[in-house]
Design a protein around this motif. Structure first.
Motif, short mmCIF file in Angstrom:
data_model
loop_
_atom_site.label_atom_id
_atom_site.label_comp_id
_atom_site.label_asym_id
_atom_site.label_seq_id
_atom_site.Cartn_x
_atom_site.Cartn_y
_atom_site.Cartn_z
N LEU A 1 -6.50 10.94 -9.55
CA LEU A 1 -5.35 10.20 -9.04
C LEU A 1 -4.76 10.90 -7.81
N ASN A 2 -4.08 10.11 -7.01
CA ASN A 2 -3.37 10.66 -5.85
C ASN A 2 -2.16 9.76 -5.61
N PRO A 3 -1.09 9.92 -6.36
CA PRO A 3 0.06 9.03 -6.24
C PRO A 3 0.61 8.94 -4.82
N ALA A 4 0.53 10.04 -4.10
CA ALA A 4 1.05 10.03 -2.73
C ALA A 4 0.29 9.04 -1.86
N THR B 1 -8.73 3.03 -11.65
CA THR B 1 -7.53 3.37 -10.87
C THR B 1 -6.94 2.10 -10.27
N LYS B 2 -5.64 2.19 -10.04
CA LYS B 2 -4.95 1.16 -9.25
C LYS B 2 -4.68 1.78 -7.88
N GLU B 3 -5.15 1.09 -6.84
CA GLU B 3 -5.07 1.65 -5.49
C GLU B 3 -4.45 0.63 -4.55
N ASN B 4 -3.14 0.78 -4.37
CA ASN B 4 -2.42 -0.11 -3.45
C ASN B 4 -2.70 -1.58 -3.77
N LEU B 5 -2.42 -1.96 -5.00
CA LEU B 5 -2.49 -3.33 -5.50
C LEU B 5 -3.91 -3.82 -5.76
#
Length: 837
Positions: free
Chosen positions: A133-136, A179-183
């Motif tokens: 993951l990379n929330p930023a 993962t969820k990546e920008n929608l």
């Protein structure tokens, strides 16, 4: 078709290239010679092997004899960052950079993290960990608000759900992470070095499969939001297989997908969609997390959930079916299948067979040597020939090897179908060991079948229902010491796999929060269970035993002369355990430990001094350290300085002259707290002629008590006994009855002179006596003056307690010498002579 028996002979999963480099061989040999032989077990895929047997048959440490609440339990709880749904995996002798060889347990979380922990030394710190993951950058796990069906699945987020698979030959772990990546939603296949966690082969790769059918082009990514990669990954003949299904709610466009990748290049090799021609698609592959199964020829087998079925009409929809797939001229595709005759009913009632994974059995005798066992939500059991799956019979299931319906009400007309098994609704994969098949149905006990001529026959059922059983696993040492391990709700239970009618060997109701379809992993004497926020490790408790100081006797409030010393040894190696804190306790009985917690030294020993409580008795003192057995001392508290003597029993007896009294005389030498004082000398004595004691002097016993026996003497009446110990004295009394009356004696009042007509100053006293002169009470004595005119105050007179008959006498009115006789019937008489002046 080739046999799968080799898989049961514990060959590790086939490596990508089936070749070991010289370096790998050297590393493996180094590991063999540097770690004990018992550490060579590997669990590299979900449910242990590609047959999905759930069996580790190289377990030489855990046995039905030592798996119990006394010697077995939770020995470590390793922190992780989320809920663990995937089965932990185990690799022995992994050369971790900078630290050398380790036996390693790998665990993946729904927070998209993979951990590698030392499987023998549980420090809590991983050897390595990686997170995807990379929330930023907007890369997160899928949140529960978007996941759907969380009221059923109880999933807290969606990251890594399916159990990874390890290729030991190339030292690679294959992991699918969501993962969820920008929608947008992505499934990615990672290839990690098991020694370092580093990505390999240019990974990760985005899983974006597509197929073309009657509905046009279907994209896995189009339904990714509502889909899960729940089944464990399969590595077979250099190919990694991934399987997908819905989130449990069967959201829009969710279908069953199988996607194959080359294990070395991570190139996509093939795609299979099991319901590509129907709008009412579904057909999801979930199998309660079980991985696809495979045989030696690379055929793969799996079950599908409710969905369109029309394969019998020549199309390609395989809802509620058990599917055989393989490589055809067109690529990855279905090569055979079985669909129950009541598929329409199963679909309409959500009783699909996709809830249970399949298990392939070793070669069986008879016409169907290659069989697999499947089940489903209905609870029916299907035994299928892997060489001819049976396809579809709209009337019944008589075309398959064996059909065991969910109860006795639905038995097709076929002689080889037994009465209904009622194994319960299946949300797990069966397990296999030693010709036994085990099924864990919901709200039922475990059912044990035995294979006879290729048929399943019920052998035993444990009557204890499992509320929500997960997939069972088995450990055994070849054909012996089989143990069936089953997570049950948020608890855990273990049974003797040879006879499930026996009570559980071990149970633990507090394992933390366990994910749906949790599968335990057993390796090298330990059981690994993933939970929410932790990896729970169960195993043999550390061995703690008494080294010295046991069995001491200590005066009240005194300090034991010897310290209480324990020795801690590792249950697996037998070596001393240094640096652990051992806590001593007498269960709050009032004793004082100095120190109450002691740390073991290099020899594994820890000691404390013990000041005992004030009350006498034998006190169990326990010593333990976390995840250890309990060492127990017995310390006996006895009295201190004696302060008084207490009569316990034997007083106030009544007996005859010169006779042994029946009850012993018991006294207790006590200290100020009422504790008996051990070893004191107590002496018994009576006045002369009052009797004897046997013995006269007694040393007090372990309770501070002294006992003697009394034999009366020639003196009757109340006998005063004096009990002495040093300066302490205590009285007792016994009553000795006199012997038979033999005569009268004059005691007093004889030879008096007084004026005629007056009363004598001294009363006349006669005594009735036995042969020893003891007075006899209660005898009637008659006084007489021969009728000379005097008078007695009363006559006859009854003798008192001393045997005396006492009377006042008034002289006659004339002067004379008066002769008075005192007589008792049968005894005799005595005479008094008085003078009236």
């Amino acid at each position: 078709m080739m046999s799968i028996s080799a898989l049961f002979a514990r060959k590790d999963l086939r490596c990508v290239s089936r070749r070991l480099t010289a370096v790998a061989i050297l590393a493996l040999l180094c590991g063999i010679f540097s770690l004990p032989a018992i550490a060579q077990v590997n669990v590299l895929t979900q449910h242990n092997d590609n047959t999905r047997s759930g069996l580790n048959d190289q377990e030489s440490i855990l046995t039905p004899a030592n798996v119990n609440a006394t010697t077995f339990g939770t020995i470590a709880s390793l922190p992780v960052d989320g809920l663990v749904a995937a089965e932990p995996l185990y690799a022995s002798n992994v050369n971790i950079p900078g630290t050398g060889l380790h036996n390693v347990v790998y665990v993946a979380t729904l927070h998209d993290t993979v951990y590698a922990f030392d499987a023998d030394k549980f420090t809590g710190s991983p050897l390595w960990q990686v997170n995807f993951l990379n929330p930023a950058a907007g890369i997160t796990s899928e949140p529960p608000s978007e996941l759907g069906c969380t009221s059923t699945t109880f999933l807290t987020e969606m990251g890594i759900l399916g159990t990874p698979v390890i290729d030991r030959g190339s030292q690679t772990m294959y992991v699918v992470a969501k993962t969820k990546e920008n929608l947008t939603y992505h499934f990615r296949l990672h290839a990690l070095d098991i020694a370092s966690g580093m990505e390999k082969f240019g990974g990760p790769v985005d899983v974006n499969a597509s197929v073309t059918g009657a509905l046009g082009t279907l994209m896995l990514s189009g339904a990714a939001k509502n889909m899960l990669a729940r089944p464990g990954l399969l590595l077979s003949q250099g190919t990694v297989y991934l399987a997908f299904g819905s989130n449990g709610c069967d959201g829009k466009d969710t279908r069953g997908w199988v996607v194959a990748y080359d294990a070395t290049t991570l190139l996509q090799m093939g795609v299979l969609n099991d319901t590509l021609n129907s709008n009412a698609a579904r057909g999801n592959i979930w199998q309660s997390g079980s991985g696809l199964a495979s045989d030696d020829n690379g055929n793969i087998f799996f079950s599908t959930a409710n969905g369109a079925f029309d394969a019998n009409l020549g199309t390609s929809d395989y809802g509620s079916s058990i599917v055989k797939a393989g490589w055809t001229q067109s690529g990855l595709g279905v090569t055979d299948y079985f669909t129950p005759y009541n598929v329409t009913y199963l679909n309409s009632t959500d009783l699909d067979i996709g809830s249970a994974g399949v298990v392939m059995l070793p070669d069986q005798p008879g016409p169907h040597p290659h069989v697999l066992v499947g089940s489903g939500k209905e609870g029916s059991v299907y035994v299928l020939d892997r060489d001819n799956m049976g396809q579809f019979n709209p009337v019944d299931n008589s075309q398959i090897v064996q059909f065991i319906p969910f109860d006795g009400n639905e038995i097709p007309p076929q002689s080889h179908t037994p009465p209904g098994s009622q194994v319960g609704r299946m949300f797990s994969t069966p397990a296999y060991w030693n010709n036994y098949v085990y099924l864990t149905g919901q709200n039922q006990g475990v059912t044990q079948f035995v294979m006879q001529n290729g048929q399943m026959v019920i052998l035993n059922r444990n009557d204890n229902p499992l509320c929500c059983a997960h997939t069972p696993s088995i450990s055994a040492n070849g054909a012996t010491n089989g143990i069936l391990w089953i997570p049950n709700g948020n608890g855990f239970v273990a049974y003797d796999a040879s006879d499930l009618s026996l009570p559980a060997l071990y149970s633990n109701s507090k394992m933390g929060t366990l994910a749906h379809f949790n599968t335990p992993m057993i390796a090298n004497g330990k059981v690994f269970v993933g939970a929410k926020g932790t990896l729970q490790v169960l195993g043999l408790l550390g061995h703690l035993q008494v080294a010295s100081g046991n069995g001491q006797t200590v005066p009240s409030l005194g300090t034991a002369p010897l310290p209480l010393t324990v020795a801690a040894t590792d249950a697996y190696t037998g070596l001393p355990v240094a640096g652990v804190s051992v806590t001593f306790s007498d269960n709050k009985k009032g004793g004082v430990f100095n120190p109450p917690t002691a740390v073991t030294n290099a020899s594994g020993k820890a000691s404390t001094s013990y000041t005992v409580p004030k009350l006498a008795g034998t006190y169990p003192v326990t010593a333990t350290y976390p995840s250890s057995t309990t060492a127990t001392f017995a310390v006996t508290v006895v009295g201190g300085t004696p302060t008084h003597i207490a009569v316990v029993s034997g007083g106030k007896q009544v007996g005859a002259l010169q006779s042994a009294f029946p009850l012993p005389l018991v006294v207790q030498l006590d200290d100020v707290s009422g504790n008996g004082v051990v070893g004191g000398t107590v002496t018994f004595s009576v006045p002369a002629n009052s009797g004897t004691f046997n013995p006269v002097s007694v040393v007090t016993d372990s309770k501070g008590r002294a006992q003697t026996f009394y034999t009366s003497g020639t003196k009757s009446g109340a006998i005063s006994i004096t009990v002495t110990s040093g300066t302490l004295h205590q009285g007792m009394s016994e009553t000795v009855q006199p012997g038979p009356a033999i005569g009268l004696t004059v005691v007093s009042g004889n030879s008096q002179k007084a004026a005629a007509g007056t009363t004598l100053v001294a009363k006349l006293v006669a005594k009735v006596v036995d042969s020893f002169g003891n007075g006899i009470p209660g005898v009637s004595v008659t006084y007489s003056d021969g009728g000379v005119g005097g008078s007695f105050a009363t006559s006859p007179v009854t003798t008192d307690s001393l045997g005396k008959a006492t009377v006042a006498y008034t002289l006659p009115p004339t002067a004379q010498v008066v002769h008075i006789t005192a007589s008792a019937s049968g005894v005799g008489s005595v005479n008094f002579t008085e003078t009236a002046q």
